[in-house]
Design a protein around this motif. Structure first.
Motif, short mmCIF file in Angstrom:
data_model
loop_
_atom_site.label_atom_id
_atom_site.label_comp_id
_atom_site.label_asym_id
_atom_site.label_seq_id
_atom_site.Cartn_x
_atom_site.Cartn_y
_atom_site.Cartn_z
N LEU A 70 -8.81 2.34 12.76
CA LEU A 70 -8.67 3.33 11.73
C LEU A 70 -7.33 3.15 10.93
O LEU A 70 -7.46 3.34 9.41
N VAL A 71 -6.41 2.95 11.58
CA VAL A 71 -5.11 2.64 10.96
C VAL A 71 -5.12 1.42 9.97
O VAL A 71 -4.73 1.39 8.82
N LEU A 72 -5.73 0.34 10.59
CA LEU A 72 -5.67 -0.88 9.90
C LEU A 72 -6.55 -0.80 8.57
O LEU A 72 -6.04 -1.17 7.55
N LEU A 73 -7.85 -0.37 8.66
CA LEU A 73 -8.68 -0.32 7.86
C LEU A 73 -8.12 0.77 6.38
O LEU A 73 -8.14 0.18 5.36
N THR A 74 -7.78 1.88 7.08
CA THR A 74 -7.14 2.67 5.88
C THR A 74 -5.92 2.23 5.33
O THR A 74 -5.78 2.53 4.19
N GLY A 75 -5.19 1.54 6.14
CA GLY A 75 -3.87 1.01 5.69
C GLY A 75 -4.03 0.00 4.52
O GLY A 75 -3.46 -0.34 3.46
N LEU A 76 -5.13 -0.90 4.97
CA LEU A 76 -5.31 -1.85 4.14
C LEU A 76 -5.89 -1.58 2.82
O LEU A 76 -5.44 -1.98 1.58
N ALA A 77 -6.57 -0.64 2.72
CA ALA A 77 -7.32 -0.03 1.30
C ALA A 77 -5.97 0.65 0.67
O ALA A 77 -5.96 0.45 -0.71
N MET A 78 -5.47 1.57 1.35
CA MET A 78 -3.91 2.05 0.66
C MET A 78 -3.02 0.85 0.08
O MET A 78 -2.59 1.09 -1.00
N PHE A 79 -2.71 -0.07 0.75
CA PHE A 79 -1.93 -1.13 0.47
C PHE A 79 -2.57 -1.68 -0.89
O PHE A 79 -1.92 -2.25 -1.70
N SER A 80 -3.79 -2.09 -0.81
CA SER A 80 -4.72 -2.84 -1.89
C SER A 80 -4.43 -1.99 -3.16
O SER A 80 -4.78 -2.80 -4.15
N ALA A 81 -4.39 -0.73 -2.84
CA ALA A 81 -4.40 0.01 -4.33
C ALA A 81 -2.84 -0.06 -5.04
O ALA A 81 -2.73 0.02 -6.13
N ARG A 82 -1.89 -0.53 -4.32
CA ARG A 82 -0.48 -0.43 -4.76
C ARG A 82 0.18 -1.76 -4.06
O ARG A 82 1.46 -1.19 -3.51
N PRO A 83 -0.12 -2.66 -3.94
CA PRO A 83 0.48 -3.74 -3.15
C PRO A 83 1.86 -4.07 -3.67
O PRO A 83 2.94 -4.11 -3.03
N LEU A 84 2.27 -4.04 -4.86
CA LEU A 84 3.55 -4.50 -5.46
C LEU A 84 4.40 -3.26 -5.18
O LEU A 84 5.67 -3.73 -4.90
N GLU A 85 4.15 -2.06 -5.45
CA GLU A 85 4.79 -1.03 -5.31
C GLU A 85 5.17 -0.85 -3.62
O GLU A 85 6.47 -0.66 -3.16
N LEU A 86 4.56 -1.13 -2.79
CA LEU A 86 4.76 -0.98 -1.47
C LEU A 86 5.56 -2.14 -0.95
O LEU A 86 6.48 -1.94 -0.07
N LEU A 87 5.23 -3.34 -1.41
CA LEU A 87 6.02 -4.55 -0.82
C LEU A 87 7.54 -4.40 -1.35
O LEU A 87 8.36 -4.89 -0.85
N ALA A 88 7.84 -3.54 -2.41
CA ALA A 88 9.17 -2.97 -3.03
C ALA A 88 9.86 -2.23 -2.18
O ALA A 88 10.83 -1.91 -2.53
N ASN A 89 9.00 -1.58 -1.38
CA ASN A 89 9.48 -0.32 -0.85
C ASN A 89 10.13 -0.67 0.56
O ASN A 89 9.28 -1.27 1.71
#
Length: 146
Positions: A70-89
């Motif tokens: 559940l964590v992996l699937l939802t985490g991937l979906a949330m990451f896919s929505a904001r990848p650049l923002e998260l990678l800079a965090n």
């Protein structure tokens, strides 16, 4: 202009209830994952000695796997929505590093037969496991504030 994400997933971040629903499922997955690990770790430390370790481990690890999925699937979906923002965090990057360390610790625990040994190293690995997962939870919350 908003940071780019995958087109279909970008809409998740802007939807009035989809993003909160994803976060809620993500948190439920964390609860399953960490909660089941805590039970197993308590048994490794000697709690409830009447419970067979192998049987409890089989149940706990099945629940852990569902939580992680559940964590992996939802985490991937949330990451896919904001990848650049998260990678800079920084909190996100550190969180992902700690998740990897937690996985390596679990693999080491099982590879060395920690469940059959229940020795000092097994107990130390459970303390490390809990500390790492608590760090993941804390950093997960910090993501929103950095």
């Amino acid at each position: 202009m908003a940071a780019p994400g995958f087109v279909g997933f970008r809409a998740l971040a802007e939807h009035p209830w989809a993003w909160p629903a994803l976060e809620a499922v993500h948190i439920a997955g964390i609860a399953l994952l960490v909660g089941s690990l805590v039970l197993l770790e308590l048994r490794v430390w000697g709690a409830a000695p009447e419970l067979p370790v192998v049987a409890l481990a089989r149940l706990a690890l099945a629940v852990t796997a569902v939580g992680f999925a559940l964590v992996l699937l939802t985490g991937l979906a949330m990451f896919s929505a904001r990848p650049l923002e998260l990678l800079a965090n920084g909190a996100f990057v550190l969180k992902m590093g700690i998740v990897m360390l937690a996985g390596l610790n679990a693999a080491w625990f099982h590879a060395r037969g920690g469940l059959s040994r229940l020795d000092t190293l097994a107990r130390a690995q459970t303390v490390l496991s809990l500390g790492l997962w608590l760090g993941v939870i804390i950093l997960g919350r910090w993501i929103a504030y950095l």
